[in-house]
Design an enzyme around this catalytic site. Structure first.
Site, PDB file in Angstrom:
ATOM      1  N   ARG A 293       0.836  -1.215   0.000  1.00 34.97           N
ATOM      2  CA  ARG A 293       0.000   0.000   0.000  1.00 34.97           C
ATOM      3  C   ARG A 293       0.867   1.261   0.000  1.00 34.97           C
ATOM      4  NH1 ARG A 293      -2.645  -0.058   5.052  1.00 34.97           N
ATOM      5  NH2 ARG A 293      -4.112   1.546   4.330  1.00 34.97           N
TER       6      ARG A 293
ATOM      7  N   HIS B 241       8.931  -0.871  14.401  1.00 34.67           N
ATOM      8  CA  HIS B 241       8.021  -1.846  13.786  1.00 34.67           C
ATOM      9  C   HIS B 241       8.768  -3.123  13.392  1.00 34.67           C
ATOM     10  CE1 HIS B 241       4.545  -3.162  11.367  1.00 34.67           C
ATOM     11  NE2 HIS B 241       5.457  -3.596  10.506  1.00 34.67           N
TER      12      HIS B 241
ATOM     13  N   HIS C 215      10.362  -4.993  16.488  1.00 31.07           N
ATOM     14  CA  HIS C 215       9.331  -5.658  17.282  1.00 31.07           C
ATOM     15  C   HIS C 215       8.870  -6.950  16.621  1.00 31.07           C
ATOM     16  CE1 HIS C 215       5.094  -5.559  19.226  1.00 31.07           C
ATOM     17  NE2 HIS C 215       5.949  -6.159  20.026  1.00 31.07           N
TER      18      HIS C 215
ATOM     19  N   TYR D  11      -8.766  -1.530  16.502  1.00 29.41           N
ATOM     20  CA  TYR D  11      -8.501  -0.171  16.005  1.00 29.41           C
ATOM     21  C   TYR D  11      -8.202  -0.200  14.501  1.00 29.41           C
ATOM     22  CZ  TYR D  11      -6.048   4.201  15.141  1.00 29.41           C
ATOM     23  OH  TYR D  11      -5.657   5.400  14.600  1.00 29.41           O
TER      24      TYR D  11
ATOM     25  N   THR E 283      -1.173   3.088  22.819  1.00 27.72           N
ATOM     26  CA  THR E 283       0.287   3.084  22.949  1.00 27.72           C
ATOM     27  C   THR E 283       0.699   3.108  24.418  1.00 27.72           C
ATOM     28  OG1 THR E 283       0.459   4.295  20.852  1.00 27.72           O
ATOM     29  CG2 THR E 283       2.411   4.244  22.253  1.00 27.72           C
TER      30      THR E 283
END
Length: 275
Positions: free
Chosen positions: A134, A144, A147, A184, A205
Site C-alpha cells: 500500500r 516496527h 518488534h 482499532y 500506545t
C-alpha cells in the site's frame, strides 16, 4: 572457526529443547524461524523499491477481514492462556516453574496455546506486507521491524525451551493489547469517516508501555524464586532486558508522535494570539 561455532550452535538448538513442544510444527529446526525472519527483512529492504514505480494496492476488504481475523485469534489465545493459568487453582501466577515431565491436560493445553501465540507472530508479518504493497513506508519504522522480528525469534525460543509455566504472562497481556490494537486497525480500514471514533489511539500506545512495565516487574519478581534450571533464569533475564528495549522504543515513539505534536500545536496557538 566462526562457521564451525555457528554450525555447532545450530545443532545445539536442533537437538535440545522441551520434549512437550518438540513435535509441534516449526519448533524443532531453527531454520523454520531463521528463514522467515530473513525473508521478512528482505521484504522490508527491497519491498518499497519494488513498489516504487507501481501504484499502491487498494485492500480495504482484505484489511478488514485480516484485522477481524486477528481480533478473533487474539481473543481465543487470550482465553486459552487465561483458562490454563488464572483459572487453574494449582498454577503459581507469580512464578510457575517449568516441569518438562508435566504432561497433564491443562499444562499441554497451555503449551499448545504458547505455540499458537508463536505462530501468530508469523501471521503478523502480514502487517508489514500490507504497508509495503500500500506504499505506507512511513509506517515501517525501526520499532516496527525490530518488534516483529524479535517477537518471532523470542517466542520460538520460549516455545522450544520453556513453554508455558513462567512464560505465560507476556503472551496473555499481549493478546489483550492486540485485541484492542487490531480492533482499532479494523475500524480504521473502513475509511476516513471512522477517524472521529478512533481518538483512543494514543491510549493504546500507553497501554502497550504499561504492559512492558508489568512484565518487567513480573520478571524481576520471578528472579527471586529459586529454580534449579539455568535456562529459566536465562530467559527471565532475557525478557527483563527485552522489556527495557521495548519500553524505550515505544516511549520514544509516543513522545515523538503525540507530545511533540501537542507542543507544536500549542506553539502555533501562541503565535496566533501574538498576531
Amino acid at each position: 572457526m566462526v562457521i564451525q561455532r555457528i554450525v555447532d550452535y545450530y545443532y545445539y538448538l536442533y537437538e535440545n529443547g522441551d520434549a512437550r513442544s518438540a513435535h509441534l510444527p516449526l519448533v524443532k529446526d531453527p531454520l523454520y524461524v531463521f528463514v522467515p525472519a530473513v525473508a521478512y527483512l528482505v521484504m522490508v529492504m527491497y519491498g518499497p523499491k519494488f513498489m516504487e514505480k507501481r501504484n499502491p494496492l487498494q485492500l480495504r476488504n482484505v484489511l478488514i477481514g485480516y484485522n477481524c481475523f486477528s481480533v478473533v485469534l487474539s481473543i481465543y489465545m487470550m482465553w486459552e492462556f487465561f483458562a490454563t493459568t488464572i483459572l487453574n487453582p494449582d498454577f503459581n501466577l507469580l512464578c510457575q516453574d517449568i516441569v518438562p515431565t508435566d504432561t497433564s491436560p491443562l499444562t499441554i493445553r497451555l503449551v499448545n496455546a504458547h505455540w499458537l501465540y508463536f505462530f501468530s507472530k508469523l501471521i503478523e508479518f502480514c502487517d508489514t506486507f500490507f504497508f509495503v504493497v500500500r506504499k505506507k513506508n512511513n509506517q515501517i519504522s525501526f520499532l516496527h521491524v525490530y518488534h516483529h522480528v524479535s517477537m518471532l525469534v523470542l517466542q520460538w525460543t520460549l516455545v522450544k525451551f520453556v513453554p508455558g509455566g513462567v512464560s505465560y504472562l507476556g503472551p496473555l497481556l499481549n493478546c489483550f493489547i492486540h485485541t484492542l490494537m487490531y480492533t482499532y486497525y479494523m475500524l480504521a480500514a473502513f475509511g476516513p469517516h471512522m477517524q472521529k471514533y478512533l481518538w483512543w489511539k494514543k491510549y493504546l500506545t500507553r497501554m502497550q508501555m504499561y504492559q512492558f512495565v508489568i512484565i518487567f516487574l513480573y520478571c524481576s519478581n520471578s528472579m527471586t524464586y529459586k529454580t534449579d534450571k539455568e535456562i529459566v533464569s536465562f530467559f527471565l533475564w532475557l525478557h527483563w532486558f527485552y522489556m527495557i528495549s521495548l519500553f524505550w522504543l515505544f516511549n520514544h515513539f509516543y513522545q515523538t508522535a503525540y507530545n511533540s505534536k501537542k507542543k507544536l500545536e500549542e506553539s502555533k496557538l501562541e503565535k496566533e494570539k501574538c498576531n
